[in-house]
Scaffold this motif. Structure first.
Motif, PDB file in Angstrom:
ATOM      1  N   THR A 164       0.837  -1.207   0.000  1.00 63.58           N
ATOM      2  CA  THR A 164       0.000   0.000   0.000  1.00 63.58           C
ATOM      3  C   THR A 164       0.869   1.254   0.000  1.00 63.58           C
ATOM      4  O   THR A 164       0.606   2.213  -0.730  1.00 63.58           O
ATOM      5  N   THR A 165       1.924   1.231   0.822  1.00 61.48           N
ATOM      6  CA  THR A 165       2.857   2.372   0.854  1.00 61.48           C
ATOM      7  C   THR A 165       3.518   2.582  -0.505  1.00 61.48           C
ATOM      8  O   THR A 165       3.585   3.707  -1.017  1.00 61.48           O
ATOM      9  N   GLY A 166       4.008   1.499  -1.102  1.00 62.30           N
ATOM     10  CA  GLY A 166       4.663   1.612  -2.404  1.00 62.30           C
ATOM     11  C   GLY A 166       3.712   2.059  -3.497  1.00 62.30           C
ATOM     12  O   GLY A 166       4.063   2.899  -4.339  1.00 62.30           O
ATOM     13  N   ALA A 167       2.489   1.509  -3.493  1.00 64.42           N
ATOM     14  CA  ALA A 167       1.514   1.882  -4.519  1.00 64.42           C
ATOM     15  C   ALA A 167       1.112   3.354  -4.379  1.00 64.42           C
ATOM     16  O   ALA A 167       0.940   4.056  -5.385  1.00 64.42           O
ATOM     17  N   LEU A 168       0.989   3.828  -3.135  1.00 62.22           N
ATOM     18  CA  LEU A 168       0.637   5.232  -2.926  1.00 62.22           C
ATOM     19  C   LEU A 168       1.743   6.151  -3.425  1.00 62.22           C
ATOM     20  O   LEU A 168       1.472   7.160  -4.097  1.00 62.22           O
ATOM     21  N   MET A 169       2.994   5.814  -3.118  1.00 62.75           N
ATOM     22  CA  MET A 169       4.115   6.619  -3.606  1.00 62.75           C
ATOM     23  C   MET A 169       4.170   6.626  -5.126  1.00 62.75           C
ATOM     24  O   MET A 169       4.409   7.670  -5.751  1.00 62.75           O
ATOM     25  N   ALA A 170       3.973   5.462  -5.739  1.00 61.33           N
ATOM     26  CA  ALA A 170       3.998   5.383  -7.203  1.00 61.33           C
ATOM     27  C   ALA A 170       2.873   6.203  -7.814  1.00 61.33           C
ATOM     28  O   ALA A 170       3.082   6.925  -8.801  1.00 61.33           O
ATOM     29  N   ALA A 171       1.671   6.123  -7.226  1.00 65.49           N
ATOM     30  CA  ALA A 171       0.540   6.889  -7.755  1.00 65.49           C
ATOM     31  C   ALA A 171       0.786   8.388  -7.626  1.00 65.49           C
ATOM     32  O   ALA A 171       0.496   9.160  -8.559  1.00 65.49           O
ATOM     33  N   LEU A 172       1.315   8.819  -6.484  1.00 70.45           N
ATOM     34  CA  LEU A 172       1.607  10.242  -6.288  1.00 70.45           C
ATOM     35  C   LEU A 172       2.695  10.719  -7.254  1.00 70.45           C
ATOM     36  O   LEU A 172       2.628  11.842  -7.767  1.00 70.45           O
ATOM     37  N   THR A 173       3.682   9.872  -7.505  1.00 71.65           N
ATOM     38  CA  THR A 173       4.757  10.250  -8.433  1.00 71.65           C
ATOM     39  C   THR A 173       4.232  10.401  -9.852  1.00 71.65           C
ATOM     40  O   THR A 173       4.560  11.362 -10.559  1.00 71.65           O
ATOM     41  N   VAL A 174       3.406   9.450 -10.289  1.00 70.24           N
ATOM     42  CA  VAL A 174       2.820   9.525 -11.629  1.00 70.24           C
ATOM     43  C   VAL A 174       1.907  10.739 -11.743  1.00 70.24           C
ATOM     44  O   VAL A 174       1.925  11.463 -12.756  1.00 70.24           O
ATOM     45  N   ALA A 175       1.120  11.002 -10.708  1.00 65.44           N
ATOM     46  CA  ALA A 175       0.242  12.175 -10.725  1.00 65.44           C
ATOM     47  C   ALA A 175       1.051  13.462 -10.798  1.00 65.44           C
ATOM     48  O   ALA A 175       0.680  14.409 -11.516  1.00 65.44           O
ATOM     49  N   LEU A 176       2.166  13.508 -10.065  1.00 65.41           N
ATOM     50  CA  LEU A 176       3.026  14.694 -10.107  1.00 65.41           C
ATOM     51  C   LEU A 176       3.606  14.890 -11.505  1.00 65.41           C
ATOM     52  O   LEU A 176       3.598  16.010 -12.042  1.00 65.41           O
ATOM     53  N   LEU A 177       4.119  13.816 -12.099  1.00 68.17           N
ATOM     54  CA  LEU A 177       4.692  13.917 -13.442  1.00 68.17           C
ATOM     55  C   LEU A 177       3.641  14.382 -14.448  1.00 68.17           C
ATOM     56  O   LEU A 177       3.915  15.265 -15.284  1.00 68.17           O
ATOM     57  N   PHE A 178       2.453  13.812 -14.385  1.00 69.42           N
ATOM     58  CA  PHE A 178       1.402  14.181 -15.330  1.00 69.42           C
ATOM     59  C   PHE A 178       1.003  15.643 -15.163  1.00 69.42           C
ATOM     60  O   PHE A 178       0.869  16.378 -16.155  1.00 69.42           O
ATOM     61  N   SER A 179       0.810  16.082 -13.930  1.00 68.21           N
ATOM     62  CA  SER A 179       0.396  17.470 -13.698  1.00 68.21           C
ATOM     63  C   SER A 179       1.493  18.452 -14.100  1.00 68.21           C
ATOM     64  O   SER A 179       1.208  19.528 -14.629  1.00 68.21           O
ATOM     65  N   MET A 180       2.754  18.071 -13.871  1.00 71.33           N
ATOM     66  CA  MET A 180       3.858  18.966 -14.239  1.00 71.33           C
ATOM     67  C   MET A 180       3.963  19.112 -15.749  1.00 71.33           C
ATOM     68  O   MET A 180       4.199  20.216 -16.264  1.00 71.33           O
ATOM     69  N   VAL A 181       3.797  18.004 -16.473  1.00 69.36           N
ATOM     70  CA  VAL A 181       3.940  18.057 -17.931  1.00 69.36           C
ATOM     71  C   VAL A 181       2.709  18.682 -18.591  1.00 69.36           C
ATOM     72  O   VAL A 181       2.829  19.525 -19.485  1.00 69.36           O
ATOM     73  N   ALA A 182       1.520  18.298 -18.145  1.00 69.84           N
ATOM     74  CA  ALA A 182       0.288  18.710 -18.825  1.00 69.84           C
ATOM     75  C   ALA A 182      -0.215  20.075 -18.369  1.00 69.84           C
ATOM     76  O   ALA A 182      -0.813  20.806 -19.163  1.00 69.84           O
ATOM     77  N   VAL A 183       0.033  20.443 -17.130  1.00 70.12           N
ATOM     78  CA  VAL A 183      -0.551  21.680 -16.589  1.00 70.12           C
ATOM     79  C   VAL A 183       0.512  22.726 -16.275  1.00 70.12           C
ATOM     80  O   VAL A 183       0.443  23.868 -16.740  1.00 70.12           O
ATOM     81  N   VAL A 184       1.516  22.336 -15.494  1.00 74.16           N
ATOM     82  CA  VAL A 184       2.487  23.322 -15.007  1.00 74.16           C
ATOM     83  C   VAL A 184       3.417  23.797 -16.121  1.00 74.16           C
ATOM     84  O   VAL A 184       3.703  24.998 -16.222  1.00 74.16           O
ATOM     85  N   ARG A 185       3.892  22.887 -16.962  1.00 71.26           N
ATOM     86  CA  ARG A 185       4.877  23.265 -17.985  1.00 71.26           C
ATOM     87  C   ARG A 185       4.350  24.352 -18.931  1.00 71.26           C
ATOM     88  O   ARG A 185       5.045  25.370 -19.129  1.00 71.26           O
ATOM     89  N   PRO A 186       3.174  24.201 -19.541  1.00 69.35           N
ATOM     90  CA  PRO A 186       2.716  25.275 -20.453  1.00 69.35           C
ATOM     91  C   PRO A 186       2.568  26.623 -19.743  1.00 69.35           C
ATOM     92  O   PRO A 186       2.964  27.661 -20.290  1.00 69.35           O
ATOM     93  N   LEU A 187       2.037  26.604 -18.535  1.00 66.00           N
ATOM     94  CA  LEU A 187       1.852  27.849 -17.802  1.00 66.00           C
ATOM     95  C   LEU A 187       3.191  28.453 -17.398  1.00 66.00           C
ATOM     96  O   LEU A 187       3.412  29.667 -17.552  1.00 66.00           O
TER      97      LEU A 187
END
Length: 336
Positions: free
Chosen positions: A249-272
């Protein structure tokens, strides 16, 4: 010129050591915290420069950049507990953890030096992220993923095999020491984590940071580090709790948060972020203004803080911040 710089650094370090000896001989118990921090930093930086310049100044040096970097690593080993702390523990303690610091409890100085070094690593990885052309990843995604997976699987397998050799030699009594399975897991994962700052700095100093090979290499190493820290946290949770479900559960949560961070940084934060950076550069004739510089630094440290909270090393966040802003060459040139 190289010899002149070496002598200058040697005399500087010698002056600090003589001052330290004078303090010890006179029994002066009062140390100013700033002086103690500056003295420790001076010895570390001057020692690194001496070893680095000695290596890069060899007439037969085929790769002076690599020699300089290795020299800095060697200097850290020589001045740390491995040699200096072993040969002269009293002097090492007096320099890096001096007693009698006003308002500073004993044992805090090493923490201060470590924090300063971590701040330097965060800034270094941010600049490294700025230097690379991540546009190469679009046609090379599969190759990068394959290299990253191989870069984790092979060291983990070798680390697991090495554990069988080291365990009986390091653990005298298995009943009081760590279980072999836990020891093997920790060693396997620790062997899979890469030296991302060293790889990035070498590629930048070689002038290869904008090439396809360098981009694939640094991206695969960053993926290795992220997965390595997630695996390490998973194993640590399993060892502490003894329950596989909680660890996964700990590992899956970290992996999910990391993927969410990468997606938000590339799709939302980078253009802005790129839009804001380019607007500031255009308004100031292509120059990096003080408000832009301060904003970029806040962004880098914020990303480092987020990845640290997730459980991944903070330098990964700084590298990600640099990668997000890597499309603007004027910013990279201004930061440099």
């Amino acid at each position: 010129a190289n010899g002149h710089h070496v002598l200058t650094d040697c005399w500087t370090s010698l002056g600090v050591l003589l001052a330290l000896g004078l303090v010890k001989l006179t029994g002066w118990s009062y140390w100013d915290p700033l002086f103690a921090t500056a003295a420790a930093a001076n010895i570390l930086v001057s020692g690194a420069r001496v070893v680095r310049r000695s290596g890069s100044g060899r007439m037969d040096a085929a790769d002076p950049e690599t020699d300089r970097l290795i020299g800095e690593i060697v200097a850290g080993l020589l001045l740390g507990p491995s040699l200096f702390g072993w040969l002269a523990p009293a002097w090492s303690t007096a320099l890096f953890d001096p007693p009698g610091l006003e308002g500073v409890p004993r044992g805090l100085m090493p923490v201060v030096v470590k924090i300063i070094s971590q701040l330097g690593l965060i800034l270094l990885l941010f600049v490294i992220g700025l230097e690379f052309d991540f546009g190469h990843l679009i046609p090379s995604g599969r190759a990068t993923a394959a290299i990253s997976l191989a870069g984790i699987a092979l060291p983990m397998a070798l680390g697991a095999a090495l554990a069988s050799f080291l365990y009986p030699r390091l653990v005298d009594d298995p009943s009081t020491g760590p279980a072999f399975g836990n020891f093997q897991l920790f060693l396997a994962v620790s062997m899979a984590i890469t030296a991302l700052p060293i790889l990035g700095r070498l590629l930048v100093e070689w002038g290869a940071s904008r090439t396809r090979v360098a981009t694939i290499a640094i991206s695969a190493a960053a993926m290795d580090d992220a997965m390595g820290w997630i695996l390490l946290a998973t194993i640590a949770a399993f060892v502490r709790a003894g329950r596989a479900a909680e660890a996964w559960t700990t590992g899956a949560l970290m992996a999910a948060l990391t993927v969410a961070l990468l997606f938000s940084m590339v799709a939302v934060v980078r253009p802005l972020a790129l839009r804001l950076v380019r607007a500031s550069l255009d308004a100031n004739g292509g120059e990096v203004s003080l408000p832009l510089l301060s904003g970029v630094l806040v962004f880098a440290f914020a990303c480092a803080a987020v990845t640290s909270l997730i459980g991944i090393f903070a330098i990964f966040g700084a590298f990600l911040a640099g990668a997000i802003l890597s499309g603007e060459n004027r910013l990279a040139a201004g930061i440099q």
